[in-house]
Design a protein around this motif. Structure first.
Motif, short mmCIF file in Angstrom:
data_model
loop_
_atom_site.label_atom_id
_atom_site.label_comp_id
_atom_site.label_asym_id
_atom_site.label_seq_id
_atom_site.Cartn_x
_atom_site.Cartn_y
_atom_site.Cartn_z
N ASN A 173 0.82 -1.21 0.00
CA ASN A 173 0.00 0.00 0.00
C ASN A 173 0.85 1.26 0.00
N MET A 174 1.99 1.21 0.67
CA MET A 174 2.86 2.38 0.71
C MET A 174 3.49 2.68 -0.66
N ARG A 175 3.50 1.70 -1.55
CA ARG A 175 4.03 1.92 -2.91
C ARG A 175 2.95 2.41 -3.88
N LYS A 176 1.70 2.44 -3.44
CA LYS A 176 0.63 2.90 -4.32
C LYS A 176 0.77 4.39 -4.60
N GLN A 177 -0.02 4.84 -5.57
CA GLN A 177 0.04 6.23 -6.00
C GLN A 177 -1.35 6.84 -5.91
N ILE A 178 -1.39 8.16 -5.75
CA ILE A 178 -2.67 8.88 -5.75
C ILE A 178 -3.27 8.77 -7.14
N GLY A 179 -4.55 8.53 -7.21
CA GLY A 179 -5.25 8.43 -8.48
C GLY A 179 -6.73 8.24 -8.24
N ASN A 180 -7.44 7.83 -9.27
CA ASN A 180 -8.87 7.59 -9.16
C ASN A 180 -9.18 6.19 -9.64
N VAL A 181 -10.02 5.50 -8.91
CA VAL A 181 -10.50 4.19 -9.31
C VAL A 181 -11.88 4.40 -9.90
N ALA A 182 -12.03 4.11 -11.18
CA ALA A 182 -13.26 4.44 -11.92
C ALA A 182 -14.52 3.87 -11.28
N HIS A 183 -14.47 2.65 -10.78
CA HIS A 183 -15.68 2.03 -10.25
C HIS A 183 -15.99 2.41 -8.80
N ARG A 184 -15.10 3.19 -8.15
CA ARG A 184 -15.28 3.53 -6.75
C ARG A 184 -15.69 4.99 -6.61
N PRO A 185 -16.85 5.24 -6.00
CA PRO A 185 -17.22 6.65 -5.79
C PRO A 185 -16.30 7.27 -4.74
#
Length: 163
Positions: A129-141
């Motif tokens: 999780n610490m390697r993830k990046q800020i962004g948007n997940v299309a299916h998640r409001p």
């Protein structure tokens, strides 16, 4: 009771900080032969003690649940999640807190049934999780743009058999 100081020195990972804390958690007729170290963190160890005390299923190594157990545990977790949702809607912090702890307790109980090394898996997932990046997940409001974390290219999920 188990020699906590020795276990801590030998393994470096025993989650109970004192013999007194272990004695409280392992009392109430709980058998003493539970391999608590495999579960990693203190809370999961306590859930394992409950499973052992009441004869609930406990996996000895990582495995999937039977179809029936998976359905029952999923329904159990959904019930606790619904209690959290209802408590939020009622504006009841006390009930929301209770439901949230119950949800985690049931999830950890499911991990015990699956024989998952929870502490090691938690560490792996946290690292991922610490390697993830800020962004948007299309299916998640989401409430705001950029409020989600997304998996980076080449992301690999944790492997419970290697933990």
């Amino acid at each position: 009771p188990r020699d906590i100081k020795m276990a801590t020195e030998e393994q470096g990972s025993f989650a109970f900080e004192s013999e007194a804390e272990y004695a409280v958690a392992s009392s109430s007729e709980a058998p003493q032969d539970v391999d608590l170290d495999m579960y990693g963190d203190r809370e999961t160890q306590m859930v394992a003690l409950l499973h052992k005390k009441f004869g609930f299923k406990m996996g000895e190594s990582p495995r999937l649940l039977t179809e029936g157990d998976a359905r029952a545990r999923s329904e159990f977790m959904a019930e606790e999640l619904q209690e959290f949702i209802d408590a939020q809607a009622q504006g009841r912090l006390d009930l929301a807190a209770d439901a949230l702890v119950d949800l985690v307790y049931v999830a950890k109980g499911t991990a015990v049934m699956m024989g998952l090394p929870w502490g090691a898996l938690w560490d792996d997932v946290h690292e991922c999780n610490m390697r993830k990046q800020i962004g948007n997940v299309a299916h998640r409001p989401s409430s705001a743009p950029g409020a989600d974390l997304i998996k980076p290219p080449g992301w690999v999920p944790p492997d419970p058999s290697s933990s």
